[in-house]
Design a protein around this motif. Structure first.
Motif, PDB file in Angstrom:
ATOM      1  N   VAL A   1       0.396  17.970   4.785  1.00  0.00           N
ATOM      2  CA  VAL A   1       0.242  18.406   3.248  1.00  0.00           C
ATOM      3  C   VAL A   1      -0.308  17.263   2.460  1.00  0.00           C
ATOM      4  CG1 VAL A   1       0.976  19.782   1.248  1.00  0.00           C
ATOM      5  CG2 VAL A   1       2.012  20.279   3.447  1.00  0.00           C
ATOM      6  N   TYR A   2      -1.467  17.493   1.805  1.00  0.00           N
ATOM      7  CA  TYR A   2      -1.770  16.332   1.095  1.00  0.00           C
ATOM      8  C   TYR A   2      -1.679  16.722  -0.449  1.00  0.00           C
ATOM      9  CZ  TYR A   2      -4.145  14.132   4.930  1.00  0.00           C
ATOM     10  OH  TYR A   2      -4.347  13.473   6.237  1.00  0.00           O
ATOM     11  N   TYR A   3      -1.263  15.553  -1.064  1.00  0.00           N
ATOM     12  CA  TYR A   3      -1.251  15.846  -2.753  1.00  0.00           C
ATOM     13  C   TYR A   3      -1.913  15.010  -3.357  1.00  0.00           C
ATOM     14  CZ  TYR A   3       3.136  18.301  -0.904  1.00  0.00           C
ATOM     15  OH  TYR A   3       4.055  18.821  -0.595  1.00  0.00           O
ATOM     16  N   CYS A   4      -2.404  15.202  -4.753  1.00  0.00           N
ATOM     17  CA  CYS A   4      -3.079  14.233  -5.422  1.00  0.00           C
ATOM     18  C   CYS A   4      -2.260  14.020  -6.540  1.00  0.00           C
ATOM     19  CB  CYS A   4      -4.323  14.907  -6.051  1.00  0.00           C
ATOM     20  SG  CYS A   4      -4.609  15.966  -7.143  1.00  0.00           S
ATOM     21  N   SER A   5      -2.048  12.741  -6.911  1.00  0.00           N
ATOM     22  CA  SER A   5      -1.185  12.416  -8.232  1.00  0.00           C
ATOM     23  C   SER A   5      -2.041  11.522  -9.028  1.00  0.00           C
ATOM     24  CB  SER A   5      -0.075  11.588  -7.406  1.00  0.00           C
ATOM     25  OG  SER A   5       0.846  11.015  -8.361  1.00  0.00           O
ATOM     26  N   ALA A   6      -1.516  11.376 -10.728  1.00  0.00           N
ATOM     27  CA  ALA A   6      -2.277  10.900 -11.528  1.00  0.00           C
ATOM     28  C   ALA A   6      -1.282  10.185 -12.261  1.00  0.00           C
ATOM     29  CB  ALA A   6      -3.144  11.705 -12.256  1.00  0.00           C
ATOM     30  N   ASP A   7      -1.680   8.944 -12.540  1.00  0.00           N
ATOM     31  CA  ASP A   7      -0.775   8.027 -13.389  1.00  0.00           C
ATOM     32  C   ASP A   7      -1.485   7.114 -14.462  1.00  0.00           C
ATOM     33  OD1 ASP A   7       2.429   6.771 -12.743  1.00  0.00           O
ATOM     34  OD2 ASP A   7       1.141   5.668 -14.255  1.00  0.00           O
ATOM     35  N   ARG A   8      -1.254   7.008 -15.760  1.00  0.00           N
ATOM     36  CA  ARG A   8      -1.886   6.420 -16.642  1.00  0.00           C
ATOM     37  C   ARG A   8      -2.084   5.144 -16.549  1.00  0.00           C
ATOM     38  NH1 ARG A   8      -5.512   5.446 -19.253  1.00  0.00           N
ATOM     39  NH2 ARG A   8      -5.845   5.868 -21.397  1.00  0.00           N
ATOM     40  N   SER A   9      -1.183   4.190 -15.760  1.00  0.00           N
ATOM     41  CA  SER A   9      -1.060   2.871 -15.562  1.00  0.00           C
ATOM     42  C   SER A   9      -0.182   2.287 -14.383  1.00  0.00           C
ATOM     43  CB  SER A   9      -0.644   2.139 -16.925  1.00  0.00           C
ATOM     44  OG  SER A   9       0.724   2.396 -16.914  1.00  0.00           O
ATOM     45  N   GLU A  10       0.449   2.990 -13.860  1.00  0.00           N
ATOM     46  CA  GLU A  10       1.283   2.536 -12.603  1.00  0.00           C
ATOM     47  C   GLU A  10       0.770   2.772 -11.449  1.00  0.00           C
ATOM     48  OE1 GLU A  10       3.980   0.907 -15.256  1.00  0.00           O
ATOM     49  OE2 GLU A  10       4.187   0.656 -13.044  1.00  0.00           O
ATOM     50  N   PHE A  11       0.821   1.837 -10.431  1.00  0.00           N
ATOM     51  CA  PHE A  11       0.506   1.975  -9.149  1.00  0.00           C
ATOM     52  C   PHE A  11       1.479   1.820  -8.014  1.00  0.00           C
ATOM     53  CE2 PHE A  11      -2.564   1.880  -5.416  1.00  0.00           C
ATOM     54  CZ  PHE A  11      -1.859   1.064  -4.570  1.00  0.00           C
ATOM     55  N   PRO A  12       1.720   2.513  -7.317  1.00  0.00           N
ATOM     56  CA  PRO A  12       1.317   3.593  -6.904  1.00  0.00           C
ATOM     57  C   PRO A  12       1.108   4.869  -8.068  1.00  0.00           C
ATOM     58  CG  PRO A  12       3.016   3.868  -5.349  1.00  0.00           C
ATOM     59  CD  PRO A  12       2.919   2.264  -6.374  1.00  0.00           C
ATOM     60  N   PRO A  13       0.123   5.827  -8.275  1.00  0.00           N
ATOM     61  CA  PRO A  13       0.481   6.513  -8.996  1.00  0.00           C
ATOM     62  C   PRO A  13       1.508   7.785  -8.825  1.00  0.00           C
ATOM     63  CG  PRO A  13      -1.586   7.062  -7.804  1.00  0.00           C
ATOM     64  CD  PRO A  13      -0.912   5.666  -7.507  1.00  0.00           C
ATOM     65  N   ASN A  14       2.244   8.282  -9.707  1.00  0.00           N
ATOM     66  CA  ASN A  14       3.277   9.323  -9.671  1.00  0.00           C
ATOM     67  C   ASN A  14       3.665  10.044 -10.658  1.00  0.00           C
ATOM     68  OD1 ASN A  14       4.837   7.369 -10.982  1.00  0.00           O
ATOM     69  ND2 ASN A  14       6.249   6.998  -9.223  1.00  0.00           N
ATOM     70  N   ASP A  15       3.007  10.109 -11.881  1.00  0.00           N
ATOM     71  CA  ASP A  15       3.174  10.702 -12.868  1.00  0.00           C
ATOM     72  C   ASP A  15       3.184  12.532 -13.030  1.00  0.00           C
ATOM     73  OD1 ASP A  15       2.376   8.703 -16.015  1.00  0.00           O
ATOM     74  OD2 ASP A  15       4.075   8.787 -14.926  1.00  0.00           O
ATOM     75  N   TYR A  16       1.922  12.755 -12.522  1.00  0.00           N
ATOM     76  CA  TYR A  16       1.701  13.908 -12.520  1.00  0.00           C
ATOM     77  C   TYR A  16       1.175  14.335 -10.824  1.00  0.00           C
ATOM     78  CZ  TYR A  16       1.098  13.412 -17.318  1.00  0.00           C
ATOM     79  OH  TYR A  16       1.542  13.278 -19.012  1.00  0.00           O
TER      80      TYR A  16
END
Length: 118
Positions: free
Chosen positions: A92-107
């Motif tokens: 299962v593949y998920y996308c994630s978005a983050d304003r500034s952090e890597f790896p991204p994990n906000d949304y």
């Protein structure tokens, strides 16, 4: 309310290709670090690719040379082009978005199933 929607998964034969899409509401993806993760039962979620800017991309060793991440800012969408797919890419593949952090994990998106099988 921020919502990520990932799509494009499906069943494909080994050696085939798929393109996953990640779209967003309430945020502009071009201003976020966006990542693609995958997860199989019993295993930790694994970051396979991410994009911060056009020149700042990351790929896991297992997908280098086969996967490509890109943005279409006009469509507020991030893509994961997957070529030369192997059975071990099944997840299962998920996308994630983050304003500034890597790896991204906000949304997070809800996930899309990719199955590579003959």
């Amino acid at each position: 309310q921020v919502q990520l929607v990932d799509s494009g998964g499906g069943l494909v034969q080994p050696g085939g290709s798929l393109r996953l899409s990640c779209t967003a509401s309430e945020i502009i993806l071009s201003t976020y670090i966006v990542g693609w993760y995958r997860q199989t039962p019993g295993k930790q979620r694994e970051l396979v690719a991410s994009i911060a800017s056009r020149l700042d991309v990351y790929y896991a060793d297992s997908v280098k040379g086969r996967f490509a991440v890109s943005r279409d800012n006009a469509k507020n969408t991030v893509y994961l082009q997957m070529n030369s797919l192997k059975p071990e890419d099944t997840a299962v593949y998920y996308c994630s978005a983050d304003r500034s952090e890597f790896p991204p994990n906000d949304y997070w998106g809800q996930g899309t199933q990719v199955t590579v099988s003959s």
